[in-house]
Design a protein around this motif. Structure first.
Motif, PDB file in Angstrom:
ATOM      1  N   PHE A  84       0.859  -1.183   0.000  1.00 10.57           N
ATOM      2  CA  PHE A  84       0.000   0.000   0.000  1.00 10.57           C
ATOM      3  C   PHE A  84       0.895   1.231   0.000  1.00 10.57           C
ATOM      4  O   PHE A  84       1.839   1.319   0.788  1.00 10.57           O
ATOM      5  N   ASN A  85       0.606   2.198  -0.870  1.00  8.46           N
ATOM      6  CA  ASN A  85       1.330   3.464  -0.908  1.00  8.46           C
ATOM      7  C   ASN A  85       0.357   4.585  -0.563  1.00  8.46           C
ATOM      8  O   ASN A  85      -0.749   4.637  -1.101  1.00  8.46           O
ATOM      9  N   ASN A  86       0.792   5.473   0.328  1.00 12.62           N
ATOM     10  CA  ASN A  86      -0.036   6.612   0.733  1.00 12.62           C
ATOM     11  C   ASN A  86       0.750   7.897   0.499  1.00 12.62           C
ATOM     12  O   ASN A  86       1.946   7.952   0.769  1.00 12.62           O
ATOM     13  N   TYR A 107      -4.612   7.218  -1.351  1.00  9.15           N
ATOM     14  CA  TYR A 107      -4.318   5.885  -0.826  1.00  9.15           C
ATOM     15  C   TYR A 107      -4.298   4.925  -2.011  1.00  9.15           C
ATOM     16  O   TYR A 107      -5.344   4.597  -2.571  1.00  9.15           O
ATOM     17  N   ASP A 108      -3.109   4.498  -2.407  1.00  9.15           N
ATOM     18  CA  ASP A 108      -2.925   3.604  -3.542  1.00  9.15           C
ATOM     19  C   ASP A 108      -2.809   2.183  -2.987  1.00  9.15           C
ATOM     20  O   ASP A 108      -1.755   1.768  -2.512  1.00  9.15           O
ATOM     21  N   ILE A 112      -5.132  -4.587  -3.697  1.00  7.62           N
ATOM     22  CA  ILE A 112      -6.463  -4.850  -4.259  1.00  7.62           C
ATOM     23  C   ILE A 112      -6.692  -4.039  -5.534  1.00  7.62           C
ATOM     24  O   ILE A 112      -7.810  -3.950  -6.008  1.00  7.62           O
ATOM     25  N   ASP A 113      -5.633  -3.447  -6.063  1.00  3.30           N
ATOM     26  CA  ASP A 113      -5.681  -2.669  -7.297  1.00  3.30           C
ATOM     27  C   ASP A 113      -6.777  -1.599  -7.251  1.00  3.30           C
ATOM     28  O   ASP A 113      -7.604  -1.499  -8.151  1.00  3.30           O
ATOM     29  N   SER A 114      -6.778  -0.826  -6.173  1.00  7.46           N
ATOM     30  CA  SER A 114      -7.775   0.234  -5.986  1.00  7.46           C
ATOM     31  C   SER A 114      -7.127   1.468  -5.383  1.00  7.46           C
ATOM     32  O   SER A 114      -6.045   1.399  -4.818  1.00  7.46           O
ATOM     33  N   LYS A 143     -12.614   4.181  -4.911  1.00  8.52           N
ATOM     34  CA  LYS A 143     -12.759   3.726  -6.298  1.00  8.52           C
ATOM     35  C   LYS A 143     -12.645   2.205  -6.331  1.00  8.52           C
ATOM     36  O   LYS A 143     -11.968   1.607  -5.501  1.00  8.52           O
ATOM     37  N   ASP A 144     -13.286   1.593  -7.276  1.00 15.23           N
ATOM     38  CA  ASP A 144     -13.223   0.151  -7.518  1.00 15.23           C
ATOM     39  C   ASP A 144     -13.495  -0.645  -6.241  1.00 15.23           C
ATOM     40  O   ASP A 144     -14.560  -0.550  -5.686  1.00 15.23           O
ATOM     41  N   ASN A 145     -12.504  -1.415  -5.768  1.00 19.19           N
ATOM     42  CA  ASN A 145     -12.671  -2.289  -4.601  1.00 19.19           C
ATOM     43  C   ASN A 145     -12.268  -1.633  -3.286  1.00 19.19           C
ATOM     44  O   ASN A 145     -12.205  -2.300  -2.256  1.00 19.19           O
TER      45      ASN A 145
END
Length: 177
Positions: A84-86, A107-108, A112-114, A143-145
């Motif tokens: 996870f990258n923030n 929050y990257d 979970i590719d979201s 966004k997304d998941n």
């Protein structure tokens, strides 16, 4: 120090370095925690590493801040490796007896590719050297998941739902004894 009776679960190591020179401040922090738990009779272990780099620059009329953080889970038999990258950019500006605060965070969630985006606006009004009133409004867009929620002090809050958004308001009084 290793106080565990079995295995390496629970071990922690961390460090922090800071540089302050006039209006510029830079910090670097790293911590690593060995984890271990049992689920359904199956034991697993892994590591959680966090690297954080932050900086601020005081322009006298406003203070600008930036933060980048990478959090990695490694070796977990149940969920595998996750990263996870923030990132956050912020500013605070003194106005009279108070201070306005603004922050944007990304929050990257690579695991979970979201992604999620958060925008916060706050104000602190100093009643005295030790007492202040404060208020903050925050909005998180998933966004997304992604299912990130706005946490409350002392509580873990479930997210609003996959891809759903959330708005939160915080008000309070702070007094230093």
């Amino acid at each position: 120090f290793d106080e565990q009776t079995t295995g390496k679960a629970g071990r922690y190591i961390g460090g922090f370095a800071a540089y302050d020179n006039g209006p510029l401040s830079v910090t670097v922090a790293y911590d690593q925690r060995n984890m271990g738990f049992t689920l359904g009779g199956i034991s697993t272990a892994g590591k959680h590493n966090i690297l954080t780099i932050g900086a601020s620059y005081n322009l006298n009329v406003a203070k600008l801040t930036a933060l980048a953080q990478q959090s990695k889970y490694e070796g977990n038999a149940f969920s595998g490796d996750a990263k996870f990258n923030n990132y956050a950019l912020g500013a605070s500006m003194p106005v009279g007896a108070g201070e306005f605060k603004l922050q944007y965070a990304l929050y990257d969630q690579k695991a979970i590719d979201s992604k999620a985006h958060q925008l916060s606006l706050g104000y602190v009004h100093n009643l005295s050297k030790r007492t202040a009133l404060y208020g903050t409004v925050a909005y998180v867009k998933n966004k997304d998941n992604s299912n990130l929620g706005l946490p409350t002090k002392g509580l873990t809050v479930a997210g609003p739902g996959l891809g759903d958004n959330q708005t939160g308001v915080q008000v309070g009084v702070r007094h230093a004894f």
